[in-house]
Design an enzyme around this catalytic site. Sequence first.
Site, PDB file in Angstrom:
ATOM      1  CG  HIS A  36      15.462  95.201   0.721  1.00 15.97           C
ATOM      2  ND1 HIS A  36      14.255  95.437   0.094  1.00 15.97           N
ATOM      3  CD2 HIS A  36      15.454  95.957   1.854  1.00 15.97           C
ATOM      4  CE1 HIS A  36      13.556  96.311   0.812  1.00 15.97           C
ATOM      5  NE2 HIS A  36      14.263  96.640   1.885  1.00 15.97           N
ATOM      6  CB  SER A  57      15.757  99.629   2.201  1.00 16.34           C
ATOM      7  OG  SER A  57      15.955 100.624   3.170  1.00 16.34           O
ATOM      8  CE  LYS A  64      10.845  95.083   2.514  1.00 17.42           C
ATOM      9  NZ  LYS A  64       9.958  95.078   3.694  1.00 17.42           N
TER      10      LYS A  64
END
Length: 402
Positions: free
Chosen positions: A219, A191, A250
Amino acid sequence: MERIPDDDSVKKRIRAMCDRVERIQAEGVYFYNMPVTELRGGSRVVVDGRTMTMFASYSYLGLIGHPRINAAAKAAIDKYGTGTHGVRTLAGSLTLHRELEATIARFKGAEDAVTFTSGYATNLTTVSTLVGRHDVVFSDKLNHASIVDGCLLSGAKFVRFRHNDMEDLRQKLAEAPKGAGRLVVADAVFSMDGDVINLPGLVRLCREYNAWLMIDEAHSLGVLGATGRGIEEHFGMPGVIDIQMGTLSKTIPSVGGYIAGRSDLIKYLRHQSRAYIFSAALPPAQAAAALEGFHVIEDEPWRVQAVQRNARHFIEAIRERGLDTLQTRTAIVPVLCGTDERAFQMTAEAQRQDIFVLPVVSPAVPEGQARLRATVTAAHTAEEIDQASEVFAQAGRKVGVI
Ligand SMILES: Cc1ncc(COP(=O)(O)O)c(C=O)c1O
């Protein structure tokens, strides 16, 4: 707080942090918790009354505000209201939750999935439910704090291996006591640096040393792989991860986290993990938004292609201008500044030119590696990417980074 003496350790800890924050605020370079008044869709955001281009978003596929997702959330409120009565085990589990979990399992190519109310809680509860006192957990040095906290809470022997270093991991696995349960855990995409874990290397070692493999796809979901299914698709290795963790906050524009895997693993977590048994379920609107988010990714595959194209463009544009972006190959693009002060100054310069980006400084990253932590999404245009790269380069020259 008057009754607590000034030399009390808790009081001293609170004071030290407040002093640091107040000093940075007084210097006019405090950029955290900024008041966002409006999300304009696409890549625009209104901060303190000024419209800026957003380069600090985790909404990798640009799905925040998608009409289908907003409509699904509103319909769920009309059907179920805003709460869930409490924990699912005792208060009833909405069909919406099971539908979401079945969709996640199908999307991730797993037998089943379970959801929790945040990605943080998912890592904390999963690691600490799977391993305990007589086990060993092996964690990459740059893993997210939620994994680290899960390892600490578990009571297992906590072994950290050098970042993405398979030789170091091999040595540490070889030293683990015979008979101990072994869990290897890593982020898919890191990250702070944006680099990708060596999945083939991890899989080889886990097979050799009979270790479980858990990967955090916060991610990589929607970002890696031709159809955004994540790191297994990226490496062409379906089914190699035992415990597939991901967030719903996200790429998926909601909140929450999930674990996908074999049905016995999921059944175990559903009956043993404390974040599931002792904490209320995802609210209906958020579950419905997450569910629709997965459907939109499947129906609009161009978004995955766009974020991958934009990431390549952004990284190249910044490197061409002489800035250092470490080893990133993904939508997280660190722009190295060096000292914390330079990172603060570059942020101020970028924001003055309406590029919304934030600095990450020590101790979150090593001293001397302070950076702008820029992210690029499917919603950015090529012009916006070129403009932001130019702003970063100008700022870098002005503060002496290049
Ligand atoms: C790698 C990683 N895992 C887990 C989390 C926690 O996820 P959430 O914000 O959904 O709680 C984050 C959040 O930034 C993250 O970056």
